[in-house]
Design a protein around this motif. Sequence first.
Motif, PDB file in Angstrom:
ATOM      1  N   ALA A 146       0.261 -42.942 105.443  1.00 52.40           N
ATOM      2  CA  ALA A 146       1.422 -43.594 104.828  1.00 52.40           C
ATOM      3  C   ALA A 146       2.508 -42.579 104.494  1.00 52.40           C
ATOM      4  O   ALA A 146       3.692 -42.811 104.778  1.00 52.40           O
ATOM      5  CB  ALA A 146       1.007 -44.358 103.575  1.00 52.40           C
ATOM      6  N   GLN A 183      -6.480 -51.293 108.595  1.00 54.92           N
ATOM      7  CA  GLN A 183      -5.843 -50.656 107.433  1.00 54.92           C
ATOM      8  C   GLN A 183      -4.551 -49.942 107.839  1.00 54.92           C
ATOM      9  O   GLN A 183      -3.535 -50.036 107.145  1.00 54.92           O
ATOM     10  CB  GLN A 183      -6.807 -49.684 106.761  1.00 54.92           C
ATOM     11  CG  GLN A 183      -6.240 -49.055 105.501  1.00 54.92           C
ATOM     12  CD  GLN A 183      -7.238 -48.134 104.814  1.00 54.92           C
ATOM     13  OE1 GLN A 183      -8.444 -48.233 105.008  1.00 54.92           O
ATOM     14  NE2 GLN A 183      -6.709 -47.223 104.003  1.00 54.92           N
ATOM     15  N   THR A 187      -0.801 -50.835 106.576  1.00 53.90           N
ATOM     16  CA  THR A 187       0.061 -49.809 105.989  1.00 53.90           C
ATOM     17  C   THR A 187       1.435 -49.815 106.665  1.00 53.90           C
ATOM     18  O   THR A 187       2.461 -49.741 105.994  1.00 53.90           O
ATOM     19  CB  THR A 187      -0.599 -48.420 106.114  1.00 53.90           C
ATOM     20  OG1 THR A 187      -1.846 -48.418 105.422  1.00 53.90           O
ATOM     21  CG2 THR A 187       0.293 -47.335 105.544  1.00 53.90           C
TER      22      THR A 187
END
Length: 193
Positions: A146, A183, A187
């Motif tokens: 991220a 995931q 993100t």
Amino acid sequence: MRDYAALIDNALSIGLGAGDPRQSAMVSELAAVLQPQHVNQVFTGVATSRALLGQSQTVVNGLVSPSGTPGKVKISTGPLSSQAAEAIVPIDSAIAMLQDMGGSSVKYFPMGGLSAVAEYRAVAEACARRDFWLEPTGGIDLHNFAEIVQIALEAGVSKVIPHVYSSIIDSASGETRIDDVRQLLATCKALLQ
């Protein structure tokens, strides 16, 4: 590769294998035949790949490496140049040369995750200034993904293509962990809102 291309709307990416410059000629030859959507190339191989592709739609990145100095990158990433004295230039010059050769993006490798964040930030800012895409690569995992993408977006990079490899592969089975991919996708969606 043609069989896979037919199944996935030609969403092929031809790689170098850990940035191995000895794969440069093979990558160009495969690109000419397969016409993939994405080609990974060493800095000195970009023009060859673009010429053999014969079109401008395929994304062709050019590998540049950290130099130890923010704002400067190593462009000696080719089969012979990687064995010679390092060629270190301002990132803006490297991007201009990639543009001259028909490149689409900077592949910044090996960046070691966030170990050289000031250098990475300078690369992202230069990509934004020159309206060039950025492909951060090396040491990216679920914990730093991220922040790495966010740095590029905050700099104003128009397209970011982060490369996530072994950190999402199960070492026992050798297969990609699908939940990790979910995931990463979540993100990305959150960062773009």
